[in-house]
Every structure is written in C-alpha cells, then in structure tokens.
Design a protein around this motif. Structure first.
Motif, short mmCIF file in Angstrom:
data_model
loop_
_atom_site.label_atom_id
_atom_site.label_comp_id
_atom_site.label_asym_id
_atom_site.label_seq_id
_atom_site.Cartn_x
_atom_site.Cartn_y
_atom_site.Cartn_z
N ILE A 180 15.91 48.42 36.46
CA ILE A 180 17.25 48.90 36.12
C ILE A 180 18.09 47.72 35.65
O ILE A 180 18.12 46.66 36.28
CB ILE A 180 17.91 49.59 37.32
N THR A 181 18.79 47.91 34.54
CA THR A 181 19.70 46.90 34.03
C THR A 181 21.11 47.47 33.97
O THR A 181 21.30 48.69 33.91
CB THR A 181 19.29 46.43 32.62
N ALA A 182 22.09 46.61 34.01
CA ALA A 182 23.49 47.00 33.85
C ALA A 182 24.12 46.06 32.83
O ALA A 182 23.82 44.86 32.81
CB ALA A 182 24.24 46.93 35.18
N ARG A 183 24.99 46.60 32.00
CA ARG A 183 25.63 45.77 30.97
C ARG A 183 26.68 44.86 31.61
O ARG A 183 27.60 45.32 32.28
CB ARG A 183 26.28 46.66 29.92
N GLN A 184 26.51 43.56 31.39
CA GLN A 184 27.42 42.58 31.96
C GLN A 184 28.66 42.45 31.07
O GLN A 184 28.59 42.61 29.85
CB GLN A 184 26.73 41.23 32.08
N VAL A 185 29.80 42.15 31.69
CA VAL A 185 31.06 42.08 30.96
C VAL A 185 31.73 40.74 31.25
O VAL A 185 31.59 40.20 32.35
CB VAL A 185 31.99 43.25 31.34
N PRO A 186 32.46 40.20 30.30
CA PRO A 186 33.13 38.91 30.53
C PRO A 186 34.38 39.06 31.39
O PRO A 186 34.96 40.15 31.50
CB PRO A 186 33.49 38.45 29.12
N LYS A 187 34.78 37.97 32.00
CA LYS A 187 36.00 37.93 32.79
C LYS A 187 37.20 38.17 31.88
O LYS A 187 37.20 37.76 30.71
CB LYS A 187 36.12 36.57 33.48
N ARG A 188 38.23 38.80 32.43
CA ARG A 188 39.46 39.02 31.67
C ARG A 188 40.59 38.21 32.28
O ARG A 188 40.71 38.11 33.51
CB ARG A 188 39.83 40.51 31.65
N THR A 189 41.40 37.65 31.42
CA THR A 189 42.57 36.89 31.85
C THR A 189 43.81 37.47 31.20
O THR A 189 43.73 38.24 30.23
CB THR A 189 42.43 35.40 31.48
N GLY A 190 44.96 37.09 31.74
CA GLY A 190 46.22 37.55 31.16
C GLY A 190 46.52 39.01 31.40
O GLY A 190 47.33 39.62 30.68
N VAL A 191 45.91 39.61 32.41
CA VAL A 191 46.16 41.01 32.75
C VAL A 191 47.53 41.11 33.44
O VAL A 191 47.80 40.39 34.39
CB VAL A 191 45.06 41.57 33.67
N ARG A 192 48.38 42.00 32.96
CA ARG A 192 49.68 42.18 33.60
C ARG A 192 49.52 42.95 34.91
O ARG A 192 48.86 43.99 34.94
CB ARG A 192 50.64 42.93 32.69
N PRO A 193 50.11 42.45 36.01
CA PRO A 193 50.09 43.23 37.25
C PRO A 193 50.65 44.63 37.01
O PRO A 193 51.66 44.81 36.34
CB PRO A 193 50.98 42.41 38.19
N GLY A 194 49.94 45.63 37.53
CA GLY A 194 50.36 47.01 37.33
C GLY A 194 49.81 47.66 36.09
O GLY A 194 49.97 48.88 35.90
#
Length: 460
Positions: A180-194
């Motif tokens: 079983i494989t799962a698609r990996q995703v990059p880290k996200r930055t600059g996300v606004r709280p809420g």
C-alpha cells in the motif's frame, strides 16, 4: 474499486498489524464485544470470567522470494496473551501454532526460545506464564523460492492451559503481498490561523497481490479541526471533529491507484502555530481497534458521499510506510501558520494556604526566543527572593525588578519555564496579577496577546 461505502464492513474488522490473543481464566470468548464465538472443548461453556479474543490477524501475506518490492521478511506474527483483572498468574499456558500450510513456501526461523518455543515437524509449541500479559513473536519467516502465488491455506493457533478454555484462531496465508502506498505532500507555511487547508487522500498498490476486502482511510488533525462534510464518512464529534473514517470496497489490484473525488478541509485553530493533518490507508479487513473510529453510530458528514477516481500512482510521491507495506501507508501534511512569529504569554495559578510560602512555575510564552518575562503578583501575594546558588536545584527563580518594586523579572532556560517563590500574605477574593512576555514589534507584530493572567487558588 469504486466510490461507494462498505457500510458495516469496518465493524467486522479486527487487527491490522499483529496476531493478538487475549486470554483470561474464562469461559465465553468475545470478539470486539460481540456474542461468544468459542467455548471450552467438549461441551457447554463453564462458569467464570469472560475470555476475550481480540485483534487476530485475519490474513497473513508472505512476499514471494523473488519479489522486488518487499521487506527482508514478512510482517510480524505477534501473539499477545493477557489476563483480565482480577486474575491469578496463569502458568504453563501452551500456544500451539500449526504451520503445515507453509511447507515448501516459507521457512520459520528464529523461534522465540525465551518462551520455550520449539518446532516438531511443522508444529511450533510455546509455553508461557501469563500474569498481566505476555507478548511475543514466535517465529520469523523466510520465503522459499518457487512457492506458487495465491491463497495457501491457514495457520491455526490453539491456546490451552490448566483451568482455561481452549481458544483457536485461523489466519489465512497468501503467497505474495500488496504494498500500500500513500501520496506524500509537502509542508505548508504561511497558513492563516482559522483558515482552511485542503487535503486529498490518494493511495495505490505497488505490490504483486491485490486487496479484495477494501480499504479504510483514516484522517486525523492536530491543531486543526475537520469540516464534517462527507456522508459516507464517520467523524469522532458532531462539532469540530479531529478524526474521520471512510470505508471503500475493493478490489485494489496490483498497479492500481485512486484518489478521493473531493478533498478533506481542515481549519487551522485560531491559536495554532504549527499543526498536522494526516491520513492513513489500511486494509479494511485488518483495521485494528486502535485505528477504527467507534462507535458505528458516530456522526456522519452532512454532504455528498466521498468517492474515488483513478490516479497515477507510479510517481515517487506515492510511497509505502516502513514495516507496514502490506497493511498500511500514511501521508502527513505538516503546516506552519502566520502566527509562527507571534509571542503569546501563558498564564498560571499560584496555589497554597494563607501564610504559606510556595513555588509556582512561570510557563515560557508560546513561540519564545528569549525567555524574558515580567510578573505582577496578585494583591495579597508578595515575592520571596531566592538568590542564585542558594537553592538545591538548577531551577531559575524570578527576581525583584531593577527598582526594587513593581513587576518581578523572570528569565531562564529550564524546560517548561522558570519559577517564582511567593508568600500568600492574605486572602483577596478575585485577586489577579499578570505575566507579560517581553518582545519587540519587529519579531512580534501582534502585541495583544503578550500578557496573560496570574490567579490565586486558596487551598485552605
């Protein structure tokens, strides 16, 4: 594999990563709280505490010897024996494992001699003493060249002992293994709280054997909550859930890959600085209790059902999970919010009786760089100076301010925060002070949360 849900399939699954036998001095056997399914050999159940059998591996995949995509050995076949409280020690419990179906297909090595495991022909027998529990892996398997792929029969486990009923479990063996494989995703930055973040689960099978029993997708959020949308998914709470489980029927053939036809949306917490949204893909037939979202009556989403659509799973972004190739794969979305530079003071409470001298920990502010704080004590509480070097630990205590009056100065580098020693002089109901985190506007543009309350809890 299609986008419809399996309904109650997840209620029937037990055990993803280990064969687990839970044994007590008992008569009736229950599986995941259901009706008895095993009784003492030779007649009606005896009386006594219930014997629980839970978490058995239902299917055991043995990678082919020539498979280019496998671990060095098949997954663990772990056995756990556990006696439910109250219980005496159960001595000389015999665990008999019939490995006849593996003859010519896989060779058991490294028997667990610590639990007196030994082989006679294709039968392994182990003798263990069970107090609160005993967990062991009776053998390791080496695949044999030339073994025909496909179903090979069943490994049977039989547990017997003085004063306990006989317990049995059969595990179907398959030569060949899904990966079983799962698609990996990059880290996200600059996300606004809420604000919301979308994550679309995607998974595939890079092995040489298909999965017939369907898959379960389990989504979890930390420092964020999930929107309760998909009607064929169950959520842990009706409001602000943090876990969701969606079940999809098989098959998942070798080389196939799918993604959900709509994303999950996770809303970052208002105070979040860092967080995580992840999903785990498991074989539904083997989803263990620790992964299942119970009860079956958990609230469902309010929108359209979640479906699946074909995806290209051949890229390097589709990856298996180490040690769990046949059982599960995980993808993790880590995120940083725009509040990462926001210094936030953390309040605390002083506890004690009037007339007592007590210590209280002054928590470091969230996201601090230099731990410099000013503490204004509540009315009725006075600072006790603790000169450096005159206490028995490495803890750093708050000191009087430079003027000798006003807020105390608190700084230090102990894990979790520094400390303040005070005397509770008199009782003042509702007295409140404050802790102020010192920062500059360049490194901390939001100054509104730099101060938090200090309260008093009178214990007598």
């Amino acid at each position: 594999m299609n986008g419809s849900t399996t309904g109650t399939r997840s209620q029937r699954v037990v055990g993803a990563t280990a064969a687990v036998v839970l044994v007590t001095l008992a008569v009736a056997v229950t599986v995941a709280g259901k009706a008895p399914v095993v009784a003492v050999d030779g007649g009606a159940p005896a009386t006594g505490p219930a014997l629980t059998l839970s978490g058995m591996r239902n299917t055991y995949y043995i990678p082919r010897a020539d498979s280019p995509v496998r671990d060095d050995t098949p997954g663990k076949y772990q056995i756990t024996l556990k006696a439910r409280e109250p219980h005496p020690v159960v001595k000389n419990v015999r665990v008999r494992v019939d490995l006849s179906v593996l003859k010519g297909k896989a060779r058991p090595i490294w028997p667990d001699k610590g639990n007196q495991c030994g082989m006679t022909g294709q039968i392994m027998t182990c003798t263990v003493d069970v107090e609160q529990g005993a967990i062991f892996t009776p053998f390791t398997l080496v695949p044999q060249p030339g073994a025909a792929p496909g179903p090979a029969g069943a490994i049977t486990v039989t547990v017997t002992g003085p004063g306990i009923p006989t317990v049995r479990h059969a595990t179907q063996v398959v030569i060949g293994a899904p990966v079983i494989t799962a698609r990996q995703v990059p880290k996200r930055t600059g996300v606004r709280p809420g604000s919301g973040m979308e994550l679309t689960p995607a998974f595939g099978n890079r092995g040489d054997t298909g999965i017939d029993g369907g898959v379960t997708v389990l989504v979890e959020a930390s420092e964020a909550t999930l929107r309760r949308v998909h009607s064929n998914c169950r959520y842990d709470k009706a409001v602000a859930p943090t876990r969701a489980q969606c079940d999809f029927p098989g098959p998942l053939p070798p080389g196939a890959a799918y993604e959900t036809d709509a994303p999950f949306t996770a809303q970052a917490d208002a105070t979040a600085m860092h967080g995580r949204v992840s999903y785990t893909v498991l074989r539904a037939h083997e989803t263990s209790g620790e992964h299942r979202l119970l009860p079956a009556s958990a609230p469902r989403g309010t929108g359209a059902p979640l479906g699946l659509r074909p995806a290209d799973g051949g890229g390097s972004d589709f990856a298996p999970s180490m040690y769990s190739h046949a059982d599960a794969a995980t993808s993790v979305l880590d995120f940083d919010t725009t509040g990462i530079n926001d210094l936030q003071a953390v309040g605390f409470t002083i506890k004690g009786k009037v007339g007592e001298t007590v210590d209280a920990q002054v928590p470091y502010p969230r996201n601090f760089v230099d731990a410099e704080m000013a503490v204004t004590l509540p009315e009725g509480v006075s600072l006790v100076t603790v000169p450096r070097g005159e206490h028995t630990s490495d803890m750093v205590y708050c000191e009087p301010g430079a003027s000798g009056s006003g807020p105390a100065e608190c700084h230090g580098y102990e894990v979790g925060g520094t400390w303040v020693r005070v005397r509770i002089d008199r009782r003042v109901e509702g007295a409140r002070g404050s802790v102020h985190a010192l920062s500059g506007p360049k490194s901390d543009p939001n100054r509104e949360n730099d101060t938090a309350p200090v309260t008093v809890e009178y214990t007598g």
